[in-house]
Scaffold this active site. Structure first.
Site, short mmCIF file in Angstrom:
data_model
loop_
_atom_site.label_atom_id
_atom_site.label_comp_id
_atom_site.label_asym_id
_atom_site.label_seq_id
_atom_site.Cartn_x
_atom_site.Cartn_y
_atom_site.Cartn_z
N ASP A 99 -78.81 -7.51 33.28
CA ASP A 99 -78.09 -6.63 32.34
C ASP A 99 -78.96 -6.02 31.25
O ASP A 99 -78.46 -5.30 30.39
CB ASP A 99 -76.91 -7.40 31.71
N CYS A 128 -89.36 7.54 46.58
CA CYS A 128 -90.30 7.18 45.51
C CYS A 128 -91.13 8.41 45.11
O CYS A 128 -91.64 9.14 45.98
CB CYS A 128 -91.23 6.06 46.01
N ASN A 156 -80.38 -12.73 34.77
CA ASN A 156 -79.47 -11.64 34.42
C ASN A 156 -80.15 -10.30 34.61
O ASN A 156 -81.34 -10.15 34.32
CB ASN A 156 -79.00 -11.80 32.97
N CYS A 188 -94.04 0.64 47.80
CA CYS A 188 -95.19 0.39 46.90
C CYS A 188 -94.82 -0.49 45.71
O CYS A 188 -95.69 -0.86 44.92
CB CYS A 188 -95.77 1.74 46.41
N CYS A 217 -94.95 7.36 46.38
CA CYS A 217 -95.42 7.20 47.77
C CYS A 217 -94.40 7.69 48.78
O CYS A 217 -94.61 7.55 49.99
CB CYS A 217 -95.71 5.71 48.04
N CYS A 235 -89.27 0.89 44.39
CA CYS A 235 -89.64 1.38 45.72
C CYS A 235 -89.93 0.18 46.63
O CYS A 235 -90.71 -0.71 46.26
CB CYS A 235 -90.89 2.27 45.62
N HIS A 262 -84.28 -11.72 38.97
CA HIS A 262 -83.37 -10.99 39.87
C HIS A 262 -83.38 -9.51 39.58
O HIS A 262 -82.49 -8.77 40.01
CB HIS A 262 -81.95 -11.56 39.75
N THR A 276 -76.33 -21.13 33.17
CA THR A 276 -76.53 -20.94 34.60
C THR A 276 -75.82 -22.04 35.38
O THR A 276 -75.83 -23.20 34.99
CB THR A 276 -78.03 -20.89 34.98
N1 APR Z 1 -72.07 -19.84 27.36
C1 APR Z 1 -72.87 -20.53 28.21
N2 APR Z 1 -72.60 -20.72 29.53
C2 APR Z 1 -71.44 -20.18 29.99
C3 APR Z 1 -70.55 -19.45 29.17
C4 APR Z 1 -70.91 -19.29 27.81
N3 APR Z 1 -70.13 -18.63 26.94
N4 APR Z 1 -69.49 -19.05 29.93
C5 APR Z 1 -69.73 -19.51 31.19
N5 APR Z 1 -70.87 -20.19 31.22
C6 APR Z 1 -71.53 -20.85 32.36
C7 APR Z 1 -70.61 -21.23 33.48
O1 APR Z 1 -70.09 -22.54 33.25
C8 APR Z 1 -71.57 -21.24 34.68
O2 APR Z 1 -72.20 -22.51 34.80
O3 APR Z 1 -72.43 -19.91 32.91
C9 APR Z 1 -72.61 -20.19 34.30
C10 APR Z 1 -72.47 -18.90 35.08
O4 APR Z 1 -72.76 -19.19 36.43
P1 APR Z 1 -73.01 -17.97 37.45
O5 APR Z 1 -71.95 -16.96 37.29
O6 APR Z 1 -73.23 -18.59 38.80
O7 APR Z 1 -74.34 -17.30 36.92
P2 APR Z 1 -75.83 -17.61 37.31
O8 APR Z 1 -76.11 -19.07 37.32
O9 APR Z 1 -76.68 -16.77 36.44
O10 APR Z 1 -75.91 -17.04 38.81
C11 APR Z 1 -77.18 -16.99 39.39
O11 APR Z 1 -76.32 -15.72 41.23
O12 APR Z 1 -75.07 -14.10 42.12
C12 APR Z 1 -76.31 -14.39 41.72
O13 APR Z 1 -77.83 -12.77 41.04
C13 APR Z 1 -76.72 -13.49 40.60
O14 APR Z 1 -78.28 -14.01 38.87
C14 APR Z 1 -77.08 -14.45 39.49
C15 APR Z 1 -77.29 -15.75 40.22
#
Ligand code: APR
Length: 271
Positions: free
Chosen positions: A122, A166, A120, A148, A169, A145, A137, A207
């Site tokens: 954020d 930057c 994340n 550097c 540099c 930059c 990420h 994830t």
């Molecule tokens: N609690 C836990 N998990 C949740 C919730 C919740 N309240 N709501 C949704 N999810 C789950 C979904 O089921 C999904 O499996 O979170 C996951 C979100 O998946 P993605 O949106 O693909 O997020 P992520 O796995 O972090 O993506 C990886 O992809 O686009 C790039 O850079 C971006 O860091 C990101 C990377």
């Protein structure tokens, strides 16, 4: 709302036991962790990129082709309601840590968790108070930059020329957020690899397990003997690798897990 059936409660107890009896616990966090902070995920239900909505302006090759034009498009999209860049900016600017983030901080403070590898951007883990974070990420609150590697807070930077330069540099500056096709900064990647190879338990929280190299970390950890616990309302490609699967939202589940962990440590301390 979680349905705490006896089976679910047993899985939660097993997860707490495994966490409290592991030596080096690493969390791989994804966008799902921030859903309860009002930030939509990228994929799955309500995903920013669901229903074919594009990943706009995120190609590193496009950035390098014309950095000045990339920044102009970025600023334009950040002001365009309906554009995924705009939606994400508004959501993140207004977001604050949810109970899942706060539970992660307490897990770290009580020694149940040694490192958070987060996908994340954020900044919510830092705002919540976690200390040992690897932002694989990047972090949208920072700029970086490309010459550097210097990272600087975006709020402290005045975009008086495009592309921004930057202050150290004079190299070209981009968002710290890693773009598609951009190599993960070597310092962060090496630190993540070290955590993956050291952990004996990895918690997969929110994830989809679809973006490498992060999606490979749980599999590498498992192959090196670690256990895996998944916290997610849905199944993911990583689910079959997991030892314990807790289907639910992280904002509800992580505080329940923390509560059990604190109970275990009270009982084991005999106090
Ligand atoms: N609690 C836990 N998990 C949740 C919730 C919740 N309240 N709501 C949704 N999810 C789950 C979904 O089921 C999904 O499996 O979170 C996951 C979100 O998946 P993605 O949106 O693909 O997020 P992520 O796995 O972090 O993506 C990886 O992809 O686009 C790039 O850079 C971006 O860091 C990101 C990377």
């Amino acid at each position: 709302m979680l349905n705490l059936t006896p089976e679910f409660s047993k899985s939660l107890d097993q997860a707490a036991y495994l966490v409290s009896h592991s030596e080096h616990v690493v969390m791989l966090a994804g966008a799902g962790l921030s859903v309860e902070s009002g930030i939509p995920p990228f994929r799955g239900p309500g995903g920013l990129w669901a229903n074919g909505k594009g990943q706009t302006n995120l190609s590193y090759r496009e950035f390098l082709r014309n950095p000045g034009e990339w920044w102009e498009t970025r600023f334009r999209n950040e002001d365009k309601p309906g554009d995924p860049t705009y939606e994400l900016k508004i959501a993140v600017d207004q977001a604050s840590p949810n109970p899942g983030h706060h539970a992660i901080v307490e897990m770290e403070q009580h020694g149940f968790l040694q490192c958070v590898v987060t996908q994340n951007v954020d900044n919510l883990h830092r705002v919540a108070g976690n200390q040992n974070i690897l932002e694989i990420h990047g972090n949208r609150s920072f700029l970086r930059c490309i010459k550097c590697g210097n990272r600087l807070p975006r709020d402290d930077y005045h975009f008086d020329i495009l592309p921004p330069r930057c202050t150290q540099c004079d190299g070209i500056i981009k968002m710290d957020t890693v773009m598609f096709g951009e190599p993960i900064p070597e310092d962060v990647l090496m630190a993540c690899r070290q955590q993956v190879e050291t952990c004996d338990l990895m918690l997969l929280v929110g994830t989809s397990g679809t973006v490498n190299p992060a999606a490979r970390f749980p599999i590498i950890a498992k192959e090196l003997g670690a256990s895996l616990i998944e916290i997610n309302p849905d199944e993911t490609p990583l689910t079959p690798w997991c030892d314990i699967i807790l289907n639910g939202s992280s904002g509800e589940l992580l505080p329940l897990l923390l509560k059990r962990l604190l109970n275990i440590s009270l009982i084991e301390r005999g106090t």
